[in-house]
Scaffold this motif. Structure first.
Motif, PDB file in Angstrom:
ATOM      1  N   VAL A 191      -4.699  13.178   5.152  1.00 28.32           N
ATOM      2  CA  VAL A 191      -3.552  12.316   5.281  1.00 28.32           C
ATOM      3  C   VAL A 191      -2.236  13.437   5.039  1.00 28.32           C
ATOM      4  N   ALA A 192      -2.550  14.309   4.199  1.00 27.24           N
ATOM      5  CA  ALA A 192      -1.429  15.350   3.815  1.00 27.24           C
ATOM      6  C   ALA A 192      -0.916  16.325   5.263  1.00 27.24           C
ATOM      7  N   GLU A 193      -2.148  16.399   5.801  1.00 30.72           N
ATOM      8  CA  GLU A 193      -2.025  17.139   7.128  1.00 30.72           C
ATOM      9  C   GLU A 193      -1.123  16.173   8.353  1.00 30.72           C
ATOM     10  N   LEU A 194      -1.735  15.076   8.417  1.00 30.66           N
ATOM     11  CA  LEU A 194      -1.302  14.067   9.232  1.00 30.66           C
ATOM     12  C   LEU A 194       0.194  13.857   8.987  1.00 30.66           C
ATOM     13  N   LEU A 195       0.661  13.720   7.995  1.00 29.32           N
ATOM     14  CA  LEU A 195       2.211  13.789   7.460  1.00 29.32           C
ATOM     15  C   LEU A 195       2.908  14.870   8.013  1.00 29.32           C
ATOM     16  N   LYS A 196       2.402  15.836   7.683  1.00 28.24           N
ATOM     17  CA  LYS A 196       3.024  17.201   8.247  1.00 28.24           C
ATOM     18  C   LYS A 196       3.270  17.327   9.785  1.00 28.24           C
ATOM     19  N   THR A 197       1.977  16.666  10.373  1.00 26.77           N
ATOM     20  CA  THR A 197       2.173  16.707  11.938  1.00 26.77           C
ATOM     21  C   THR A 197       3.095  15.816  12.293  1.00 26.77           C
ATOM     22  N   VAL A 198       3.581  14.577  11.613  1.00 24.28           N
ATOM     23  CA  VAL A 198       4.652  13.727  12.240  1.00 24.28           C
ATOM     24  C   VAL A 198       5.931  14.231  11.309  1.00 24.28           C
ATOM     25  N   LEU A 227       6.788  14.774   8.331  1.00 22.81           N
ATOM     26  CA  LEU A 227       6.813  14.090   6.812  1.00 22.81           C
ATOM     27  C   LEU A 227       6.449  15.035   5.647  1.00 22.81           C
ATOM     28  N   ASP A 228       6.897  14.953   4.507  1.00 23.70           N
ATOM     29  CA  ASP A 228       6.458  15.803   3.257  1.00 23.70           C
ATOM     30  C   ASP A 228       5.258  15.061   2.781  1.00 23.70           C
ATOM     31  N   ALA A 229       4.213  16.075   2.203  1.00 21.85           N
ATOM     32  CA  ALA A 229       3.192  15.599   1.759  1.00 21.85           C
ATOM     33  C   ALA A 229       3.382  14.524   0.612  1.00 21.85           C
ATOM     34  N   ASP A 230       4.481  14.812  -0.047  1.00 22.66           N
ATOM     35  CA  ASP A 230       4.802  13.747  -1.537  1.00 22.66           C
ATOM     36  C   ASP A 230       5.053  12.567  -0.673  1.00 22.66           C
ATOM     37  N   ALA A 231       5.079  12.293   0.542  1.00 21.29           N
ATOM     38  CA  ALA A 231       5.472  10.745   0.887  1.00 21.29           C
ATOM     39  C   ALA A 231       3.934   9.997   0.409  1.00 21.29           C
ATOM     40  N   MET A 232       2.950  10.654   0.158  1.00 22.76           N
ATOM     41  CA  MET A 232       1.672   9.849   0.096  1.00 22.76           C
ATOM     42  C   MET A 232       1.866   9.043  -1.006  1.00 22.76           C
ATOM     43  N   THR A 233       2.616   9.381  -2.058  1.00 20.18           N
ATOM     44  CA  THR A 233       2.476   8.434  -3.173  1.00 20.18           C
ATOM     45  C   THR A 233       3.628   7.209  -3.298  1.00 20.18           C
ATOM     46  N   ARG A 234       4.379   7.359  -2.143  1.00 16.99           N
ATOM     47  CA  ARG A 234       5.471   6.273  -2.069  1.00 16.99           C
ATOM     48  C   ARG A 234       4.995   5.063  -1.199  1.00 16.99           C
ATOM     49  N   TYR A 235       5.933   4.229  -1.230  1.00 17.91           N
ATOM     50  CA  TYR A 235       5.713   2.715  -0.380  1.00 17.91           C
ATOM     51  C   TYR A 235       6.475   2.475   0.636  1.00 17.91           C
ATOM     52  N   ARG A 264      -0.801   7.165  11.196  1.00 11.15           N
ATOM     53  CA  ARG A 264      -1.941   6.401  11.237  1.00 11.15           C
ATOM     54  C   ARG A 264      -2.774   6.272  12.479  1.00 11.15           C
ATOM     55  N   ALA A 265      -1.914   6.070  13.655  1.00 10.15           N
ATOM     56  CA  ALA A 265      -2.315   6.096  15.064  1.00 10.15           C
ATOM     57  C   ALA A 265      -3.232   7.247  15.296  1.00 10.15           C
ATOM     58  N   ILE A 266      -2.751   8.404  14.916  1.00 11.66           N
ATOM     59  CA  ILE A 266      -3.543   9.588  15.344  1.00 11.66           C
ATOM     60  C   ILE A 266      -4.630  10.285  14.499  1.00 11.66           C
ATOM     61  N   ALA A 267      -4.824   9.443  13.337  1.00 15.00           N
ATOM     62  CA  ALA A 267      -5.817   9.824  12.110  1.00 15.00           C
ATOM     63  C   ALA A 267      -6.983  10.150  12.792  1.00 15.00           C
ATOM     64  N   LEU A 268      -7.698   9.076  13.543  1.00 16.35           N
ATOM     65  CA  LEU A 268      -8.844   9.287  14.177  1.00 16.35           C
ATOM     66  C   LEU A 268      -9.162  10.321  15.409  1.00 16.35           C
ATOM     67  N   GLU A 269      -8.153  11.063  15.635  1.00 11.33           N
ATOM     68  CA  GLU A 269      -8.035  11.730  16.964  1.00 11.33           C
ATOM     69  C   GLU A 269      -8.191  11.004  18.147  1.00 11.33           C
ATOM     70  N   LEU A 302       0.897  -1.326   0.013  1.00 10.96           N
ATOM     71  CA  LEU A 302       0.030  -0.006   0.099  1.00 10.96           C
ATOM     72  C   LEU A 302       0.674   1.196   0.017  1.00 10.96           C
ATOM     73  N   THR A 303       0.349   2.502  -0.714  1.00  9.45           N
ATOM     74  CA  THR A 303       1.106   3.377  -0.538  1.00  9.45           C
ATOM     75  C   THR A 303       0.965   4.152   0.813  1.00  9.45           C
ATOM     76  N   VAL A 304       1.696   5.147   1.227  1.00 11.81           N
ATOM     77  CA  VAL A 304       1.508   5.928   2.498  1.00 11.81           C
ATOM     78  C   VAL A 304       0.042   6.395   2.396  1.00 11.81           C
ATOM     79  N   ARG A 305      -0.208   7.047   1.381  1.00  4.41           N
ATOM     80  CA  ARG A 305      -1.884   7.650   1.481  1.00  4.41           C
ATOM     81  C   ARG A 305      -2.822   6.566   1.813  1.00  4.41           C
ATOM     82  N   ALA A 306      -2.755   5.316   1.342  1.00  5.42           N
ATOM     83  CA  ALA A 306      -3.696   4.261   1.658  1.00  5.42           C
ATOM     84  C   ALA A 306      -3.500   3.693   3.096  1.00  5.42           C
ATOM     85  N   ILE A 307      -2.308   3.715   3.500  1.00  2.35           N
ATOM     86  CA  ILE A 307      -1.907   3.328   4.962  1.00  2.35           C
ATOM     87  C   ILE A 307      -2.513   4.220   5.979  1.00  2.35           C
ATOM     88  N   VAL A 308      -2.108   5.509   5.961  1.00  2.00           N
ATOM     89  CA  VAL A 308      -2.523   6.416   6.966  1.00  2.00           C
ATOM     90  C   VAL A 308      -3.928   6.728   6.584  1.00  2.00           C
TER      91      VAL A 308
END
Ligand code: SF4
Length: 329
Positions: A140-147, A149-157, A173-178, A115-121
């Motif tokens: 997902v882009a916002e969550l990656l920034k919070t931890v 990581l750059d938003a372009d991580a979304m399309t990578r594995y 992923r763990a904080i996605a649902l607050e 899965l891509t990071v976008r799908a995982i998170v």
């Protein structure tokens, strides 16, 4: 089961209450049982971090799975925000699970490599039907920034990232649902020491920013001291000592805790201790020793220790409760 036990607690009550939690697995041959968790009780206040320490095989990870009801206990009660998790119907339990998330030890194994990071998170958001597809992408882009990581991580594995970055993905992923509670099970022990401190700082920063509470499970006492407000020490499925972090590390009372803390390197010479080396390994939980389960390894063993199981006694004061299970007290 009373209605009171499933009613929501006032916001001021403990976030988590665990009472007499016990898990015995059937042993592989089917004849006996493995006593993984025995009569464990504790609570967690909102905004608090409780560290749980002990050697490998002491029941820490089983305890985490019991709290999240990923496995059912043999006995005991787990209340989350006042709701008895063991009494909840499955649909209500699933809804509650939004508020309780797990961070795993091994960021390599816990992320699906296909899965891509976008799908995982974004997976928890999709499972719980949060937002439209585009909104989830933005989240997902916002969550990656919070931890960090750059938003372009979304399309990578996952294999395109370092260990520390993968753990950041797992945290996103763990904080996605607050959630309100995060159980972190050895979250830095697979990482290099320099990366460990970055991830610990991130977890502390998120705790403050997102009003999280943590149960932080580790065999590493230095790491637990750094992040925890209170600590519970486990041995062979039982809590043998628990108090606030400062009291535990300055004045460990149980001989097992003393030995563990004596092995932690001390930058402060005032706190330097003679190292206590324990003989033998943690016993087989299928056939635990009689009486105090620590007695075959205890440097202070008394005549009564092989016969009588010590119960937890409070040796602290009203402001600093300090529970210890040992016949020395
Ligand atoms: Fe050691 Fe006895 Fe205390 Fe157990 S009860 S820790 S064996 S002194």
């Amino acid at each position: 089961m009373t209605d009171d036990m499933t009613a929501a607690s006032p916001e001021g009550g403990p976030l988590l209450e665990v009472e007499n939690l016990t898990k015995h697995f059937r042993s592989k041959g089917g004849a006996g049982s493995v006593q993984a968790v025995n009569d464990v009780s504790f609570h967690l206040e909102r905004g608090e971090t409780l560290g749980i320490v002990g050697e490998s095989g002491c029941g820490k990870s089983t305890l985490a799975r019991l709290i999240l009801r990923l496995i059912d206990p043999t006995a005991g009660v787990v209340r989350f925000a006042g709701a008895d998790l063991l009494a909840l119907p499955l649909a209500e339990l699933q809804a509650r699970r939004r508020d309780m998330q797990l961070i795993f030890q091994d960021p390599y194994a816990s992320l699906d490599p296909r899965l891509t990071v976008r799908a995982i998170v974004g997976e928890p958001l999709a499972i719980h039907g949060v937002g439209l597809r585009r909104e989830r992408r933005d989240r997902v882009a916002e969550l990656l920034k919070t931890v960090g990581l750059d938003a372009d991580a979304m399309t990578r594995y996952p294999h395109e990232f370092s260990g520390g970055q993968r753990q950041r993905i797992g945290i996103a992923r763990a904080i996605a649902l607050e959630p309100k509670l995060i159980i972190a099970d050895e979250p830095v022990s697979a990482l290099d020491v320099s990366i460990q401190s970055q991830i610990l700082e991130l977890l502390l920063d998120l705790k403050a920013r997102l009003s999280l509470s943590y149960i932080f499970i580790s065999h590493d006492l230095a790491v637990v001291e750094y992040v925890s407000d209170r600590v519970a020490v486990m041995y062979l499925g039982r809590i043998v000592e628990t108090t606030d972090t400062e009291s535990l590390y300055r004045g460990p009372a149980h001989p097992y805790t003393e030995a563990l803390i004596s092995a932690v390197p001390q930058p402060d010479p005032e706190r330097d201790r003679t190292r206590i080396v324990l003989s033998g390994d943690i016993p087989n939980p299928e056939s635990p020793p009689t009486g105090c389960p620590f007695h075959p390894r205890c440097p202070k063993v008394l005549a009564a220790c092989p016969d009588a199981l010590p119960s937890l006694k409070d040796i602290g004061d009203t402001t600093h409760p300090h529970l210890v299970a040992c016949h020395l007290y």
